[in-house]
Scaffold this motif. Sequence first.
Motif, PDB file in Angstrom:
ATOM      1  N   ASP A   9     142.429  18.969 130.481  1.00  0.00           N
ATOM      2  CA  ASP A   9     143.087  19.649 131.589  1.00  0.00           C
ATOM      3  C   ASP A   9     142.362  20.952 131.928  1.00  0.00           C
ATOM      4  O   ASP A   9     142.951  22.034 131.978  1.00  0.00           O
ATOM      5  CB  ASP A   9     144.553  19.928 131.255  1.00  0.00           C
ATOM      6  CG  ASP A   9     145.344  20.337 132.501  1.00  0.00           C
ATOM      7  OD1 ASP A   9     144.895  20.024 133.619  1.00  0.00           O
ATOM      8  OD2 ASP A   9     146.393  20.991 132.355  1.00  0.00           O
ATOM      9  N   LEU A  10     141.047  20.843 132.171  1.00  0.00           N
ATOM     10  CA  LEU A  10     140.207  21.988 132.501  1.00  0.00           C
ATOM     11  C   LEU A  10     139.678  21.842 133.927  1.00  0.00           C
ATOM     12  O   LEU A  10     139.667  20.742 134.482  1.00  0.00           O
ATOM     13  CB  LEU A  10     139.031  22.078 131.521  1.00  0.00           C
ATOM     14  CG  LEU A  10     139.403  22.309 130.050  1.00  0.00           C
ATOM     15  CD1 LEU A  10     138.167  22.185 129.167  1.00  0.00           C
ATOM     16  CD2 LEU A  10     140.057  23.669 129.876  1.00  0.00           C
ATOM     17  N   PRO A  11     139.223  22.932 134.542  1.00  0.00           N
ATOM     18  CA  PRO A  11     138.679  22.837 135.911  1.00  0.00           C
ATOM     19  C   PRO A  11     137.477  21.902 135.967  1.00  0.00           C
ATOM     20  O   PRO A  11     136.519  22.063 135.208  1.00  0.00           O
ATOM     21  CB  PRO A  11     138.286  24.279 136.235  1.00  0.00           C
ATOM     22  CG  PRO A  11     139.107  25.121 135.319  1.00  0.00           C
ATOM     23  CD  PRO A  11     139.278  24.326 134.066  1.00  0.00           C
ATOM     24  N   VAL A  12     137.520  20.947 136.867  1.00  0.00           N
ATOM     25  CA  VAL A  12     136.474  19.936 136.910  1.00  0.00           C
ATOM     26  C   VAL A  12     135.140  20.534 137.348  1.00  0.00           C
ATOM     27  O   VAL A  12     134.077  20.200 136.800  1.00  0.00           O
ATOM     28  CB  VAL A  12     136.899  18.775 137.827  1.00  0.00           C
ATOM     29  CG1 VAL A  12     137.165  19.251 139.240  1.00  0.00           C
ATOM     30  CG2 VAL A  12     135.846  17.686 137.835  1.00  0.00           C
ATOM     31  N   GLY A  13     135.167  21.431 138.329  1.00  0.00           N
ATOM     32  CA  GLY A  13     133.922  22.029 138.784  1.00  0.00           C
ATOM     33  C   GLY A  13     133.228  22.814 137.695  1.00  0.00           C
ATOM     34  O   GLY A  13     132.008  22.706 137.499  1.00  0.00           O
ATOM     35  N   GLY A  14     133.994  23.602 136.971  1.00  0.00           N
ATOM     36  CA  GLY A  14     133.416  24.386 135.883  1.00  0.00           C
ATOM     37  C   GLY A  14     132.832  23.514 134.789  1.00  0.00           C
ATOM     38  O   GLY A  14     131.760  23.803 134.242  1.00  0.00           O
ATOM     39  N   MET A  15     133.493  22.407 134.464  1.00  0.00           N
ATOM     40  CA  MET A  15     132.990  21.536 133.399  1.00  0.00           C
ATOM     41  C   MET A  15     131.710  20.816 133.835  1.00  0.00           C
ATOM     42  O   MET A  15     130.784  20.628 133.039  1.00  0.00           O
ATOM     43  CB  MET A  15     134.055  20.519 133.009  1.00  0.00           C
ATOM     44  CG  MET A  15     135.200  21.097 132.203  1.00  0.00           C
ATOM     45  SD  MET A  15     134.658  22.104 130.793  1.00  0.00           S
ATOM     46  CE  MET A  15     133.544  20.988 129.944  1.00  0.00           C
ATOM     47  N   ILE A  16     131.646  20.402 135.093  1.00  0.00           N
ATOM     48  CA  ILE A  16     130.421  19.750 135.571  1.00  0.00           C
ATOM     49  C   ILE A  16     129.236  20.711 135.465  1.00  0.00           C
ATOM     50  O   ILE A  16     128.148  20.344 135.007  1.00  0.00           O
ATOM     51  CB  ILE A  16     130.608  19.266 137.024  1.00  0.00           C
ATOM     52  CG1 ILE A  16     131.622  18.117 137.067  1.00  0.00           C
ATOM     53  CG2 ILE A  16     129.277  18.825 137.628  1.00  0.00           C
ATOM     54  CD1 ILE A  16     131.958  17.658 138.477  1.00  0.00           C
ATOM     55  N   VAL A  17     129.443  21.945 135.860  1.00  0.00           N
ATOM     56  CA  VAL A  17     128.373  22.939 135.787  1.00  0.00           C
ATOM     57  C   VAL A  17     127.976  23.219 134.346  1.00  0.00           C
ATOM     58  O   VAL A  17     126.788  23.334 134.012  1.00  0.00           O
ATOM     59  CB  VAL A  17     128.798  24.234 136.503  1.00  0.00           C
ATOM     60  CG1 VAL A  17     127.773  25.344 136.269  1.00  0.00           C
ATOM     61  CG2 VAL A  17     128.957  23.980 137.989  1.00  0.00           C
ATOM     62  N   LEU A  18     128.959  23.316 133.459  1.00  0.00           N
ATOM     63  CA  LEU A  18     128.654  23.593 132.059  1.00  0.00           C
ATOM     64  C   LEU A  18     127.878  22.448 131.408  1.00  0.00           C
ATOM     65  O   LEU A  18     126.949  22.675 130.626  1.00  0.00           O
ATOM     66  CB  LEU A  18     129.944  23.863 131.288  1.00  0.00           C
ATOM     67  CG  LEU A  18     130.641  25.188 131.599  1.00  0.00           C
ATOM     68  CD1 LEU A  18     131.939  25.311 130.789  1.00  0.00           C
ATOM     69  CD2 LEU A  18     129.726  26.365 131.293  1.00  0.00           C
TER      70      LEU A  18
END
Length: 323
Positions: free
Chosen positions: A250-259
Amino acid sequence: MLSPVDFIQDLLNPDLRFLPKALVIAVMSSVVCGVIGCYVVLRGMAFIGDAVAHAVFPGLAVAFVIQGNLVLGGAVAGVLTAILVAVFSQNRRIKEDSIIGVFFVAAFALGIVIISMSPGYSGSLQQFLFGSITGIPDEDLYTVAITGVVLLLVLFLFHKEFVAVTLDREMARATGIPVFVLDLLLYVMVAIAIVISIQTIGNILVLALLITPAAAARLLTDRLAVMMLLAPIIGGLSALVGMYVSWSFDLPVGGMIVLVATVVFLLAWFFAPRHGLLARRLRSRTSEERTPMPSTLASGEHVPETPVILPSPPRASEQEKTT
């Protein structure tokens, strides 16, 4: 953590129809940005990507206020800003980065003013900046797919010209290649690629989708064709893994893709077979071991490495031979 099987089941769950749509859009956007990002990285145009990402904001704001299509509104604003940057950059007295800085800050400020006029803009502003996977309409799925195919087709048709301008602008201009038209075309394609990625990854983080996979691919190969193959693969896998991790915790999808993309870049930075940090240090150490150390005498003077050639003794004259 959610198992991959459970994630696949959620993708097939009809009650979670937004999830597969978000995943498809994220992967398609990553692939398109990965290919276009190769030219951006090779030409050192990361700043134009950042500029266009901010410039689409007033178009998104206007589309939100009038209840229009967000992709279309962002595309109009991004393309308009790209054209202005390309035109004003022809005056070489002011460098391109200065022109970009002027227009993208002005565009972003205009977007803030426009969207502030709408009641309840706070939540929508956060959606624009950081992305959202729950509010993607069905028509945007087809828009992103068609737009992505058109962008890739244009890149394929003008690939040689883009490469020529990337390698040597002056030589390309001397050979009759329309450098200004190609610059304008590339800026517009960057703008459109950013627009189709904003809803999933957000306005602030979209630059990473354009730059990071291409930069990682640049470390892994010296060939442009291979780089343009690796960059979309890295971007697509980053989108898939990032979506999976974000849905699991349940984390921000955009932030995880970038990470995830950043982790791939760091791995390439350290472990790339030729240009990685470890490979460079290994080559440096090997060259040091192969270099012979200069021999020294007891007095500390260096012994010459080249053999010393002593002068030949003088030949006896013919008169001396007869005596």
